[in-house]
Enzyme design. Structure first.
Site, PDB file in Angstrom:
ATOM      1  N   GLU A 338       0.821  -1.221   0.000  1.00 24.56           N
ATOM      2  CA  GLU A 338       0.000   0.000   0.000  1.00 24.56           C
ATOM      3  C   GLU A 338       0.852   1.268   0.000  1.00 24.56           C
ATOM      4  OE1 GLU A 338      -3.645  -2.358   2.249  1.00 24.56           O
ATOM      5  OE2 GLU A 338      -2.270  -1.103   3.402  1.00 24.56           O
ATOM      6  N   ASP A 362      -0.246  -5.841   8.929  1.00 26.75           N
ATOM      7  CA  ASP A 362      -1.242  -5.103   9.698  1.00 26.75           C
ATOM      8  C   ASP A 362      -1.086  -5.498  11.158  1.00 26.75           C
ATOM      9  OD1 ASP A 362      -2.369  -3.994   7.464  1.00 26.75           O
ATOM     10  OD2 ASP A 362      -4.252  -5.082   7.575  1.00 26.75           O
ATOM     11  N   HIS A 529       0.039  -0.341  10.527  1.00 30.69           N
ATOM     12  CA  HIS A 529       1.049  -1.286  10.055  1.00 30.69           C
ATOM     13  C   HIS A 529       2.241  -1.335  11.006  1.00 30.69           C
ATOM     14  CE1 HIS A 529      -0.520  -0.506   5.704  1.00 30.69           C
ATOM     15  NE2 HIS A 529      -1.126  -1.545   6.247  1.00 30.69           N
TER      16      HIS A 529
END
Length: 591
Positions: A338, A362, A529
Site C-alpha cells: 500500500e 497489519d 502497520h
C-alpha cells in the site's frame, strides 16, 4: 559486488615530537588496526561482503593531519568514522568535523597515558560544536601493551558501526513510490522533506501504467521470464489453494488464473527492474529503462485503482521481500504494501541492521485471554497466556517469515541470505499456499501468500510515524512469535482472512506504561502497520534513531543498554525526555 560505504578509523595521538609522539605511534596504530579487524570480522553488508574499514595513512596529531585524513576518507567513500587513542591529543585539532558522518571516539582506559582525558575533552568539543559523537570507554583499566578490545568496548564499537553503516548506506539512495496514496493511508502520503532531511534520500515516483507499458511493449528479460514461470509452476502454482473465499460467480476460470500467474510473475520482474535497473534491458535497446531508480526501498500502491482492475501485488511483493526467487538465494528487497512509506522506512532500518528479510503486517487485533476463551472455549498458555497480537497482511509478506528456516539446533529462524540453505528455501516454499485473492476486495484477482509463522522466534516490531509539529518518531516492541493451540488459531483466523499469512506476536512486558500488558502495546501503536524484524534489535534501532535525530517514543529496551551520543547526557537524566530535546536541538542531519 555492490559498492558500499566504508568506515574510517582515525588513530589520534599526542603531537609532541621528541619522545612523546614516537613512544605512542605503534600503540595507537595497533588500536586502530584492532578496531578495523573487529568490524570487518563481525559485520557484513547486504551482499555478504565484510564491512570495509579504511585507516588513516598515519596517526593524527595536528590539524594538517586531520585534514589529510578527511581528504583521504572523502576519496575512499567513507560514510562514518571511529577515532581511537590511548593518550592525550589536541581535541579540536584532531576531531572529525564532517557534519554528515556518524562518529564515535574510543578512549583507551589506561593509566600510563590519559586516553580517557582526551575522550572527555574531545566529546566536550563535539557537544560544543554541535557535532554529536558516541563516547566509548572501557569499564576496566588495561595495561599499555594490551591491544585487545574488551568485550564491553567491542559491543559498543559494533553497535555504533552497525547503525552508522546503515545511515551511510541509505544516503544518496531512493525510495520509489509505485503509484500514490492507497485508500487514504497516511503512511502512503510520502513526505519528501523527511526522506531528504533525515535520511539523505531522494523520492522517485512512477505511475502504475508504467508496469502495464513494460508488459505490453515487452520491456523485460524474456529469458528470465521463461525461467521465472518454470520456477513458479514448480514451487508456487503447485501450491495454489482452493478458491473458497469467492462466491461461484466471482471465481475465475482456470485459464484466467493461469493468465494471472503469468501476469504477476511479469509484475515482479518489472517492479525489481524499476527499483534497481537491469543491464539486460540495455542489450535489448531500452537504455533508459535499464537504469532503474536507484531505489533501496519501494512501495506499491495497489489498492484501489490497480487491484480493482488488475491482479494484486501480493505475489511480487511477497517474493521481492523474500531472500530468494528463481535466480536463487539473494538479499531481500524492501517493498512496502500500500506504498506505506513510513512502514517501508522501518523495514529498511531493520533490513540494514540485520541483513535479513523484513515482515510487513497489519497490526490487526489484540486478543485478550478472556476474549479467546469466550470465542474458542480454550485458554491461551505459555508465552501467549497474557494475550496475543494478530499480525496479518494481504498475502504480501516475506516467505522468510514462515520460520521454516532452521538453525543448527532445529529452531525456527529468519536467516541472512548467505546462511540460507536449499532446504530452507524449499521448506519456506512448501509451507506457503497461494490462495486466489478475495475478489470482494481485490476485484482484479491475483494470489495471496498464506502461511502460519513458527513460534519461538525473537522478533522486534517497529514503526516510524510522522507527527505534525514534532516530526518523525520511532516505536519499538521486542517480543516473540508464538504458536497457539491449532483449534484456537483456526477459529481466530477464520474471523479475519484465512487466505492471508498470520504471525502471532507477544511483546515482552515491563514496568513502562505502554508495556504493562499486551493490550497497552496494541493501544499505543501509532498506525495500522508494523515492520517486524528477526531478533531483538531494539538497542541497535535506538542507536540508529539517535544518529538520524529521530526520537524513540515507545520501547521496551533496558535503559542500561541504550547507547546514544554522549551529548544526550546534557539534556537531562530522563532518557526519553533527553532524547526528544536532543533530537529537536540538533535537528535532521541533512537539513
Amino acid at each position: 559486488m555492490k559498492k558500499y560505504p566504508k568506515i574510517g578509523i582515525r588513530p589520534t595521538i599526542d603531537g609532541r615530537q621528541g619522545g612523546v609522539r614516537e613512544s605512542l605511534e605503534e600503540k595507537t596504530m595497533n588500536l586502530a588496526k584492532a578496531v578495523a579487524e573487529l568490524i570487518s570480522n563481525n559485520l557484513k553488508n547486504g551482499d555478504g561482503s565484510p564491512v570495509e574499514c579504511i585507516i588513516a595513512d598515519n596517526t593524527i596529531g595536528r590539524v594538517a593531519e586531520s585534514a589529510a585524513c578527511a581528504e583521504k576518507f572523502e576519496r575512499e567513500g567513507v560514510g562514518s568514522t571511529i577515532t581511537v587513542t590511548s593518550c592525550w591529543c589536541y581535541g579540536a585539532e584532531t576531531m572529525d568535523m564532517n557534519p554528515h558522518y556518524p562518529k564515535a571516539v574510543w578512549g583507551f582506559n589506561g593509566t600510563e597515558r590519559p586516553g580517557a582525558v582526551y575522550l572527555a575533552a574531545v566529546l566536550a568539543g563535539h557537544a560544543q560544536k554541535g557535532l554529536p559523537a558516541f563516547g566509548i570507554y572501557g569499564r576496566d583499566v588495561q595495561d599499555l601493551d594490551d591491544n585487545t578490545i574488551p568485550e564491553d568496548v567491542a559491543e559498543k564499537i559494533l553497535r555504533f558501526a552497525r547503525a552508522a553503516q546503515a545511515v551511510a548506506t541509505m544516503r544518496g539512495k531512493s525510495y520509489l513510490s509505485m503509484g500514490s496514496v492507497s485508500m487514504g493511508i497516511a503512511g502512503s502520503i510520502v513526505n519528501p522533506d523527511f526522506f531528504q532531511e533525515y535520511l539523505g534520500m531522494r523520492n522517485e515516483s512512477i505511475d502504475l501504467t508504467e508496469i502495464i507499458r513494460r508488459m505490453e511493449e515487452g520491456i523485460y528479460d524474456h529469458e528470465e521470464y521463461a525461467k521465472a514461470m518454470a520456477w513458479t509452476e514448480k514451487y508456487c502454482k503447485v501450491n495454489e489453494g482452493e478458491d473458497f473465499k469467492n462466491r461461484p460467480e466471482k471465481r475465475k476460470k482456470r485459464e484466467q488464473k493461469d493468465a494471472d500467474w503469468e501476469f504477476v510473475v511479469k509484475m515482479m520482474i518489472i517492479m525489481r527492474d524499476l527499483m534497481t535497473g537491469n543491464p539486460k534491458l540495455k542489450e535489448m535497446g531500452f537504455k533508459e529503462e535499464a537504469l532503474g531508480h536507484n531505489a533501496i526501498a519501494a512501495g506499491f500502491q495497489g489498492q484501489r485503482q490497480w487491484t480493482d482492475f488488475y491482479p494484486n501485488g501480493d505475489y511480487p511483493e511477497a517474493l521481492l521481500n523474500t531472500s530468494f526467487d528463481w535466480n536463487g538465494i539473494r538479499e531481500a528487497f524492501v517493498v512496502a504494501t500500500e506504498n506505506d512509506a513510513c512502514n517501508g522506512v522501518a523495514m529498511l532500518f531493520g533490513h540494514l541492521l540485520t541483513n535479513r528479510a523484513q515482515i510487513f503486517s497489519d497490526v490487526r487485533t489484540y486478543w485478550s485471554p478472556e476474549a479467546v476463551k469466550r470465542v474458542t472455549g480454550k485458554e491461551l498458555t505459555g508465552l501467549a497466556a497474557n494475550g496475543i497480537i494478530h499480525l496479518i497482511n494481504s498475502g504480501a509478506t516475506t516467505l522468510d517469515g514462515s520460520g521454516q528456516s532452521l538453525d543448527a539446533e532445529g529452531n525456527p529462524v529468519m536467516k541472512e541470505p548467505w546462511n540460507l540453505t536449499d532446504a530452507d528455501v524449499e521448506n519456506c516454499l512448501k509451507a506457503t499456499t497461494w490462495y486466489p485473492a478475495d475478489r470482494d476486495y481485490f476485484r482484479g484477482g491475483g494470489f495471496s501468500s498464506n502461511f502460519l509463522s513458527k513460534g519461538g522466534m525473537p522478533v522486534t516490531m517497529m514503526r516510524l510515524n510522522l507527527i505534525k509539529g514534532l516530526g518523525p518518531v520511532l516505536q519499538i516492541a521486542e517480543g516473540w512469535t508464538v504458536e497457539i493451540d491449532p483449534e484456537i488459531h483456526q477459529k481466530l483466523n477464520m474471523r479475519t482472512d484465512p487466505t492471508w499469512p498470520t504471525t502471532w506476536f507477544v511483546p515482552r512486558l515491563c514496568d513502562k506504561s505502554a508495556f504493562k500488558d499486551v493490550y497497552s502495546v496494541m493501544n499505543n501503536w501509532g498506525a495500522n502497520h508494523g515492520a517486524i524484524s528477526y531478533g531483538h534489535i531494539g538497542q541497535d534501532l535506538i542507536t540508529l534513531a539517535s544518529m538520524l535525530r529521530i526520537p524513540v517514543c515507545m520501547h521496551n529496551v533496558d535503559e542500561n543498554e541504550i547507547f546514544r551520543p554522549t551529548a544526550w547526557n546534557a539534556f537531562g537524566m530522563d532518557k526519553e525526555g533527553a532524547d526528544y530535546r536532543a533530537c529537536t536541538t540538533y535537528g535532521p542531519i541533512y537539513k
